[in-house]
Design a protein around this motif. Structure first.
Motif, PDB file in Angstrom:
ATOM      1  N   THR A 210       0.854  -1.196   0.000  1.00  0.00           N
ATOM      2  CA  THR A 210       0.000   0.000   0.000  1.00  0.00           C
ATOM      3  C   THR A 210       0.886   1.241   0.000  1.00  0.00           C
ATOM      4  N   CYS A 211       0.256   2.402  -0.153  1.00  0.00           N
ATOM      5  CA  CYS A 211       1.032   3.653  -0.168  1.00  0.00           C
ATOM      6  C   CYS A 211       1.843   3.838   1.119  1.00  0.00           C
ATOM      7  N   PRO A 212       1.213   3.726   2.304  1.00  0.00           N
ATOM      8  CA  PRO A 212       2.042   3.904   3.514  1.00  0.00           C
ATOM      9  C   PRO A 212       3.151   2.865   3.623  1.00  0.00           C
ATOM     10  N   GLU A 213       2.940   1.659   3.122  1.00  0.00           N
ATOM     11  CA  GLU A 213       3.983   0.634   3.235  1.00  0.00           C
ATOM     12  C   GLU A 213       5.254   1.032   2.487  1.00  0.00           C
ATOM     13  N   CYS A 214       5.137   1.800   1.408  1.00  0.00           N
ATOM     14  CA  CYS A 214       6.349   2.307   0.747  1.00  0.00           C
ATOM     15  C   CYS A 214       6.754   3.671   1.282  1.00  0.00           C
ATOM     16  N   HIS A 215       5.767   4.563   1.429  1.00  0.00           N
ATOM     17  CA  HIS A 215       6.097   5.964   1.728  1.00  0.00           C
ATOM     18  C   HIS A 215       6.323   6.254   3.205  1.00  0.00           C
ATOM     19  N   MET A 216       6.086   5.249   4.063  1.00  0.00           N
ATOM     20  CA  MET A 216       6.367   5.434   5.489  1.00  0.00           C
ATOM     21  C   MET A 216       7.261   4.272   5.932  1.00  0.00           C
TER      22      MET A 216
HETATM   23  C1  HEC Z   1       6.293   0.120  -4.249  1.00  0.00           C
HETATM   24  C2  HEC Z   1       6.505   1.382  -3.540  1.00  0.00           C
HETATM   25  C3  HEC Z   1       5.476   2.480  -3.732  1.00  0.00           C
HETATM   26  C4  HEC Z   1       4.118   2.405  -3.584  1.00  0.00           C
HETATM   27  C5  HEC Z   1       3.256   1.174  -3.261  1.00  0.00           C
HETATM   28  C6  HEC Z   1       3.620   3.746  -3.789  1.00  0.00           C
HETATM   29  N1  HEC Z   1       4.648   4.604  -4.072  1.00  0.00           N
HETATM   30 FE1  HEC Z   1       4.485   6.597  -4.382  1.00  0.00          FE
HETATM   31  N2  HEC Z   1       6.461   6.686  -4.905  1.00  0.00           N
HETATM   32  C7  HEC Z   1       7.354   5.645  -4.756  1.00  0.00           C
HETATM   33  C8  HEC Z   1       8.658   6.108  -5.172  1.00  0.00           C
HETATM   34  C9  HEC Z   1       9.944   5.283  -5.168  1.00  0.00           C
HETATM   35  C10 HEC Z   1       8.496   7.462  -5.571  1.00  0.00           C
HETATM   36  C11 HEC Z   1       9.590   8.400  -6.072  1.00  0.00           C
HETATM   37  C12 HEC Z   1       9.484   8.623  -7.553  1.00  0.00           C
HETATM   38  C13 HEC Z   1      10.620   9.497  -8.042  1.00  0.00           C
HETATM   39  O1  HEC Z   1      11.783   9.187  -7.732  1.00  0.00           O
HETATM   40  O2  HEC Z   1      10.342  10.473  -8.725  1.00  0.00           O
HETATM   41  C14 HEC Z   1       7.106   7.788  -5.387  1.00  0.00           C
HETATM   42  C15 HEC Z   1       6.542   9.029  -5.659  1.00  0.00           C
HETATM   43  C16 HEC Z   1       5.266   9.423  -5.245  1.00  0.00           C
HETATM   44  C17 HEC Z   1       4.718  10.749  -5.351  1.00  0.00           C
HETATM   45  C18 HEC Z   1       5.363  11.894  -6.071  1.00  0.00           C
HETATM   46  C19 HEC Z   1       6.245  12.678  -5.250  1.00  0.00           C
HETATM   47  C20 HEC Z   1       7.148  13.568  -6.071  1.00  0.00           C
HETATM   48  O3  HEC Z   1       7.839  14.332  -5.435  1.00  0.00           O
HETATM   49  O4  HEC Z   1       7.184  13.491  -7.310  1.00  0.00           O
HETATM   50  C21 HEC Z   1       3.469  10.724  -4.799  1.00  0.00           C
HETATM   51  C22 HEC Z   1       2.518  11.884  -4.666  1.00  0.00           C
HETATM   52  C23 HEC Z   1       3.221   9.373  -4.389  1.00  0.00           C
HETATM   53  N3  HEC Z   1       4.328   8.606  -4.675  1.00  0.00           N
HETATM   54  C24 HEC Z   1       2.054   8.937  -3.787  1.00  0.00           C
HETATM   55  C25 HEC Z   1       1.714   7.587  -3.655  1.00  0.00           C
HETATM   56  C26 HEC Z   1       0.384   7.122  -3.321  1.00  0.00           C
HETATM   57  C27 HEC Z   1      -0.797   8.002  -3.031  1.00  0.00           C
HETATM   58  C28 HEC Z   1       0.440   5.756  -3.342  1.00  0.00           C
HETATM   59  C29 HEC Z   1      -0.690   4.763  -3.151  1.00  0.00           C
HETATM   60  C30 HEC Z   1      -1.857   4.921  -4.012  1.00  0.00           C
HETATM   61  C31 HEC Z   1       1.817   5.381  -3.637  1.00  0.00           C
HETATM   62  N4  HEC Z   1       2.546   6.522  -3.835  1.00  0.00           N
HETATM   63  C32 HEC Z   1       2.291   4.077  -3.699  1.00  0.00           C
HETATM   64  C33 HEC Z   1       7.077   4.380  -4.297  1.00  0.00           C
HETATM   65  C34 HEC Z   1       5.802   3.874  -4.051  1.00  0.00           C
END
Ligand code: HEC
Ligand code: HEC
Ligand code: HEC
Ligand code: HEC
Ligand code: HEC
Length: 402
Positions: A210-216
């Motif tokens: 999920t989003c928090p699992e990667c972003h937190m």
């Molecule tokens: C598998 C890991 C992963 C998951 C799951 C994930 N993300 Fe990300 N996300 C990343 C990474 C890595 C980046 C950095 C991309 C880059 O380097 O530009 C990113 C970038 C972003 C950005 C852009 C930030 C920027 O500065 O450009 C947002 C907003 C974001 N994610 C929101 C979400 C949301 C909302 C979800 C769930 C719906 C989600 N992410 C799920 C790994 C993930």
């Protein structure tokens, strides 16, 4: 009643969002929680401050949750109101500022005026908010945006005991906590569009997290002063890592373990002859983000540049590639193109040159940049020294003799 978050598990057709706005559906306070995400403050005004704390502010939480509060204060969420670009864009069209406020300052008390949709997006029904707290507004996406529940503060550990009421809420770790704001696609009239599609991109990519699992990312420490050591999530929400205000080296170091969502590679032939044509491949690859890269704001883009330079400094070949969306905003907002990286995608660009006949070395330098906004648009909004980009990666390869 618990908030029901309209997330991607309960998809809404974009058209229904627009119709909802035009017809004023969801105007009564009780129905507001079901309306499009921008129509309502997410945390109702009636909510009392958590008992034994007596306030809503992150500054109060900071007394007992100092690590988490310090991370949040560095994060983009903590800058969602003070962000210079936000303020510049918000002031352009004051009639629709209420829409912006519902996502950037979502707690009702953060809003000087409470707005409800009517048939006309430019004429919401507005009432002054006696409980408005200007200091709380500065906090943007403050703690209680995500943690407020009817009966107390949303917790992920069923056994936690705190001086404030807690509600066990394992769903806090689901994507719904995020998609309530990060999935919003709608159009009103010709020039007002909302284009956040990260939730849908994530659903299609199915990364298994999920989003928090990667972003937190996981961190083990006491969650509160004097509390037991537990494993929880960092509150930094890293993304492209372009800060909203310049970070000190110590602040930047907090993001050191975050891996970017795209990378470059340079592949050169192991051996080349003097005078021969050389073909070097410059790769741009999606690297493990859970959605397209870049995602979210339509102005973001990646820029790859590479050049081959001989021993005397002469440029023999050069390439530039921009990966992002292109929008035309006037007279009608339209997406002109979109070549962002999709999950798993790898692109290769040829860099061709002739190796000097004298056998001298050729240096290939490649770099990847993440831009939040183009220099032209930053200048248009008078953003001054606002950080707009970051160099993600720099590579150097020598072709031929050392
Ligand atoms: C598998 C890991 C992963 C998951 C799951 C994930 N993300 Fe990300 N996300 C990343 C990474 C890595 C980046 C950095 C991309 C880059 O380097 O530009 C990113 C970038 C972003 C950005 C852009 C930030 C920027 O500065 O450009 C947002 C907003 C974001 N994610 C929101 C979400 C949301 C909302 C979800 C769930 C719906 C989600 N992410 C799920 C790994 C993930
Ligand atoms: C007087 C100290 C104090 C204040 C102020 C305080 N907390 Fe807490 N909080 C605690 C303690 C102690 C725990 C229990 C920690 C544990 O068991 O690991 C806790 C637990 C929590 C948890 C649950 C952790 C879990 O296990 O999931 C959350 C979420 C939380 N607090 C958020 C907040 C927020 C948001 C604020 C501000 C509105 C706040 N707290 C203010 C002391 C405080
Ligand atoms: C109340 C709405 C809201 C919620 C809920 C929310 N976000 Fe955000 N998020 C925003 C806004 C607004 C911004 C941009 C603020 C700005 O740039 O001024 C943002 C920015 C981000 C960024 C970009 C960081 C950067 O460096 O530019 C990431 C990543 C992100 N959010 C991830 C998440 C994740 C993960 C969750 C769920 C745990 C979440 N968000 C929940 C509204 C929200
Ligand atoms: C954008 C949504 C969001 C905001 C804003 C937010 N949190 Fe959280 N918080 C979460 C999520 C999601 C988790 C669960 C993280 C995990 O997987 O462990 C969490 C977990 C916690 C926990 C449990 C311990 C841990 O590290 O997991 C505490 C305590 C907490 N938050 C306090 C706060 C405080 C204090 C603030 C404001 C300074 C705050 N949160 C702001 C979404 C948020
Ligand atoms: C549906 C919720 C929502 C609404 C309504 C909304 N925003 Fe945002 N805003 C976001 C999210 C989510 C992000 C983070 C985007 C991302 O990084 O993917 C964001 C980011 C931004 C950013 C930072 C972009 C960047 O690249 O760092 C600016 C500026 C901004 N919004 C301005 C506005 C203005 C002005 C309005 C009103 C006209 C508005 N927003 C309305 C959710 C919203």
């Amino acid at each position: 009643m618990r908030r029901r978050l309209p997330g991607i598990r309960h998809p809404r057709h974009p058209l229904s969002l627009v119709l909802g706005l035009l017809l004023g559906v969801g105007a009564p306070a009780a129905a507001r929680a079901e309306g499009p995400s921008w129509e309502r403050p997410r945390v109702p005004i009636e909510a009392p401050a958590p008992a034994s704390i007596g306030a809503f502010s992150a500054m109060v939480c900071a007394a007992c949750h100092p690590d988490i509060a310090a991370e949040w204060a560095l994060s983009t969420h903590g800058h969602a109101w003070t962000d210079r670009q936000f303020q510049a864009e918000r002031s352009k069209d004051p009639a629709v500022a209420w829409l912006c406020d519902n996502c950037h300052t979502p707690v009702a008390r953060q809003q000087a005026v409470l707005s409800e949709a009517t048939g006309d997006v430019r004429k919401p029904r507005q009432t002054p908010n006696a409980q408005f707290d200007a200091t709380l507004r500065e906090e943007g996406i403050t703690c209680l945006t995500c943690h407020w529940r009817e009966g107390g503060i949303a917790a992920i550990n069923a056994d936690a005991v705190a001086p404030h009421p807690l509600v066990y809420a394992p769903e806090l770790r689901s994507e719904d906590t995020c998609t309530v704001c990060h999935q919003a696609v709608a159009r009103v009239g010709d020039t007002l569009v909302c284009t956040f599609n990260t939730g849908e991109e994530w659903r299609q990519a199915a990364p298994g997290k999920t989003c928090p699992e990667c972003h937190m990312p996981r961190v083990t420490r006491p969650m509160a002063v004097g509390g037991p050591v537990r494993t929880g999530g960092k509150h930094l929400w890293p993304g492209g890592l372009v800060p909203k205000v310049p970070w000190t080296p110590a602040q930047a170091a907090q993001f050191a373990d975050w891996k970017p969502g795209a990378r470059i590679r340079v592949v050169a032939p192991p051996q080349t002859q003097p005078g021969a044509e050389v073909l070097v491949g410059v790769y741009l690859e999606h690297a493990g983000a859970g959605h397209r890269v870049p995602t979210g704001d339509p102005e973001r883009y990646l820029l790859v540049t590479a050049e081959a330079v001989d021993a005397g400094g002469k440029v023999l070949a050069r390439l530039t590639h921009r990966a992002g969306q292109v929008w035309k905003w006037w007279p009608k907002a339209e997406r002109v193109s979109d070549n962002r990286l999709s999950p798993g995608e790898s692109r290769v660009f040829p860099l061709r040159f002739v190796r000097p006949a004298d056998g001298g070395p050729v240096t290939v330098r490649a770099r990847l940049e993440h831009h939040r906004i183009s220099p032209e648009n930053a200048a248009h909004h008078n953003l001054g020294d606002y950080p707009t980009m970051r160099v993600v990666e720099r590579l150097e390869t020598v072709v031929g003799a050392p």
